[in-house]
Design a protein around this motif. Sequence first.
Motif, mmCIF file in Angstrom:
data_model
loop_
_atom_site.group_PDB
_atom_site.id
_atom_site.type_symbol
_atom_site.label_atom_id
_atom_site.label_comp_id
_atom_site.label_asym_id
_atom_site.label_seq_id
_atom_site.Cartn_x
_atom_site.Cartn_y
_atom_site.Cartn_z
ATOM 1 N N ALA A 40 97.347 47.663 74.136
ATOM 2 C CA ALA A 40 96.263 48.365 73.443
ATOM 3 C C ALA A 40 95.043 47.451 73.316
ATOM 4 C CB ALA A 40 96.715 48.812 72.051
ATOM 5 N N PRO A 41 93.851 47.988 73.546
ATOM 6 C CA PRO A 41 92.643 47.197 73.317
ATOM 7 C C PRO A 41 92.567 46.757 71.851
ATOM 8 C CG PRO A 41 92.131 49.189 74.537
ATOM 9 C CD PRO A 41 93.550 49.316 74.082
ATOM 10 N N ARG A 42 91.985 45.599 71.610
ATOM 11 C CA ARG A 42 91.917 44.991 70.279
ATOM 12 C C ARG A 42 91.403 45.966 69.217
ATOM 13 N NH1 ARG A 42 92.349 40.381 68.018
ATOM 14 N NH2 ARG A 42 92.378 38.877 69.676
ATOM 15 N N GLY A 43 90.273 46.622 69.460
ATOM 16 C CA GLY A 43 89.697 47.545 68.486
ATOM 17 C C GLY A 43 90.584 48.748 68.217
ATOM 18 N N VAL A 44 91.208 49.267 69.266
ATOM 19 C CA VAL A 44 92.107 50.419 69.123
ATOM 20 C C VAL A 44 93.339 50.023 68.318
ATOM 21 C CG1 VAL A 44 93.597 52.023 70.383
ATOM 22 C CG2 VAL A 44 91.291 51.549 71.221
ATOM 23 N N LEU A 45 93.907 48.862 68.643
ATOM 24 C CA LEU A 45 95.088 48.398 67.912
ATOM 25 C C LEU A 45 94.767 48.213 66.434
ATOM 26 C CD1 LEU A 45 98.008 47.436 67.809
ATOM 27 C CD2 LEU A 45 97.186 45.155 68.476
ATOM 28 N N SER A 46 93.636 47.610 66.142
ATOM 29 C CA SER A 46 93.231 47.408 64.753
ATOM 30 C C SER A 46 93.106 48.744 64.025
ATOM 31 C CB SER A 46 91.909 46.654 64.708
ATOM 32 O OG SER A 46 91.498 46.472 63.381
ATOM 33 N N ASP A 47 92.483 49.722 64.683
ATOM 34 C CA ASP A 47 92.325 51.052 64.085
ATOM 35 C C ASP A 47 93.670 51.714 63.839
ATOM 36 O OD1 ASP A 47 90.653 53.518 63.431
ATOM 37 O OD2 ASP A 47 91.944 54.270 65.058
ATOM 38 N N ARG A 48 94.567 51.676 64.828
ATOM 39 C CA ARG A 48 95.873 52.328 64.674
ATOM 40 C C ARG A 48 96.701 51.642 63.589
ATOM 41 N NH1 ARG A 48 93.008 54.648 67.510
ATOM 42 N NH2 ARG A 48 93.520 56.068 69.204
ATOM 43 N N LEU A 49 96.642 50.332 63.521
ATOM 44 C CA LEU A 49 97.371 49.627 62.465
ATOM 45 C C LEU A 49 96.872 50.050 61.094
ATOM 46 C CD1 LEU A 49 97.564 46.087 64.087
ATOM 47 C CD2 LEU A 49 99.525 47.560 63.533
ATOM 48 N N GLN A 50 95.567 50.133 60.917
ATOM 49 C CA GLN A 50 95.008 50.551 59.627
ATOM 50 C C GLN A 50 95.412 51.977 59.287
ATOM 51 O OE1 GLN A 50 93.761 48.410 57.434
ATOM 52 N NE2 GLN A 50 94.268 46.957 59.041
ATOM 53 N N ARG A 51 95.420 52.859 60.271
ATOM 54 C CA ARG A 51 95.834 54.248 60.031
ATOM 55 C C ARG A 51 97.314 54.338 59.653
ATOM 56 N NH1 ARG A 51 92.596 58.541 63.257
ATOM 57 N NH2 ARG A 51 90.626 57.488 63.579
ATOM 58 N N LEU A 52 98.146 53.550 60.330
ATOM 59 C CA LEU A 52 99.570 53.558 60.012
ATOM 60 C C LEU A 52 99.841 52.968 58.633
ATOM 61 C CD1 LEU A 52 100.949 52.587 63.533
ATOM 62 C CD2 LEU A 52 101.245 54.809 62.374
ATOM 63 N N ILE A 53 99.056 51.987 58.241
ATOM 64 C CA ILE A 53 99.170 51.431 56.886
ATOM 65 C C ILE A 53 98.733 52.480 55.867
ATOM 66 C CG2 ILE A 53 98.191 49.733 55.286
ATOM 67 C CD1 ILE A 53 98.067 47.815 57.763
ATOM 68 N N ALA A 54 97.598 53.128 56.118
ATOM 69 C CA ALA A 54 97.088 54.155 55.190
ATOM 70 C C ALA A 54 98.069 55.316 55.042
ATOM 71 C CB ALA A 54 95.730 54.664 55.668
ATOM 72 N N ALA A 55 98.801 55.630 56.108
ATOM 73 C CA ALA A 55 99.768 56.723 56.066
ATOM 74 C C ALA A 55 101.104 56.298 55.472
ATOM 75 C CB ALA A 55 99.984 57.278 57.482
ATOM 76 N N GLY A 56 101.264 55.007 55.181
ATOM 77 C CA GLY A 56 102.506 54.535 54.586
ATOM 78 C C GLY A 56 103.612 54.268 55.586
ATOM 79 N N VAL A 57 103.284 54.199 56.870
ATOM 80 C CA VAL A 57 104.277 53.927 57.909
ATOM 81 C C VAL A 57 104.503 52.422 58.052
ATOM 82 C CG1 VAL A 57 104.745 54.138 60.397
ATOM 83 C CG2 VAL A 57 103.731 56.066 59.136
ATOM 84 N N LEU A 58 103.432 51.651 57.914
ATOM 85 C CA LEU A 58 103.501 50.199 57.972
ATOM 86 C C LEU A 58 102.983 49.606 56.674
ATOM 87 C CD1 LEU A 58 101.990 49.370 61.504
ATOM 88 C CD2 LEU A 58 104.410 49.481 60.883
ATOM 89 N N ALA A 59 103.410 48.402 56.397
ATOM 90 C CA ALA A 59 102.867 47.611 55.293
ATOM 91 C C ALA A 59 102.567 46.228 55.852
ATOM 92 C CB ALA A 59 103.871 47.520 54.145
ATOM 93 N N THR A 60 101.784 45.470 55.108
ATOM 94 C CA THR A 60 101.493 44.104 55.534
ATOM 95 C C THR A 60 102.093 43.135 54.537
ATOM 96 O OG1 THR A 60 99.384 44.074 54.352
ATOM 97 C CG2 THR A 60 99.334 44.714 56.683
ATOM 98 N N ARG A 61 102.362 41.951 55.027
ATOM 99 C CA ARG A 61 102.750 40.853 54.148
ATOM 100 C C ARG A 61 102.129 39.584 54.711
ATOM 101 N NH1 ARG A 61 109.130 41.020 55.546
ATOM 102 N NH2 ARG A 61 108.977 40.048 57.591
ATOM 103 N N ASP A 62 101.840 38.674 53.819
ATOM 104 C CA ASP A 62 101.190 37.437 54.211
ATOM 105 C C ASP A 62 102.195 36.461 54.818
ATOM 106 O OD1 ASP A 62 98.708 38.300 53.304
ATOM 107 O OD2 ASP A 62 99.022 37.460 51.298
ATOM 108 N N TYR A 63 101.719 35.697 55.775
ATOM 109 C CA TYR A 63 102.484 34.575 56.300
ATOM 110 C C TYR A 63 101.493 33.459 56.617
ATOM 111 C CZ TYR A 63 100.971 35.374 61.141
ATOM 112 O OH TYR A 63 100.220 35.507 62.281
#
Length: 141
Positions: A40-63
């Motif tokens: 996935a192109p960088r911008g597209v991947l960033s957008d999809r990750l944010q959408r999946l986080i907003a939908a509650g499919v993914l979460a983030t954690r710090d490392y």
Amino acid sequence: MTCTLSETLAVVGERWALLIVREVALGLRRFDELRAATGAPRGVLSDRLQRLIAAGVLATRDYRVPGSRARQEYVLTEAGLDLLPVLAAFSDWGEKHLVDGGVPEVVYRHTGCGGRVTARLVCECGGDADVHERVIAQVNR
């Protein structure tokens, strides 16, 4: 009334979304790993990750890598884990209808015994539902 299929497709029906979920399920957690695995192109991947986080499919954690700044990695939520049968079903369908004797890229396996996991329709009574004989869609409007 809400069309759950339409709402579901709004979350995971975009190109790359289910590939991202699959790769996170396979253990890839970091942006660059996901980018390399999906293509996935960088911008597209960033957008999809944010959408999946907003939908509650993914979460983030710090490392933090020693000597580096803190970063975020991606993990599946319960909603994300609930998509694994969908991924298995898509994989089954593609193997049956699209792949001509080739070996599928990903095979879903049960960690307990190593057996292959497939998707199936099961009625609330516990019986298997044969799509050719006993399954109907009911519209509640």
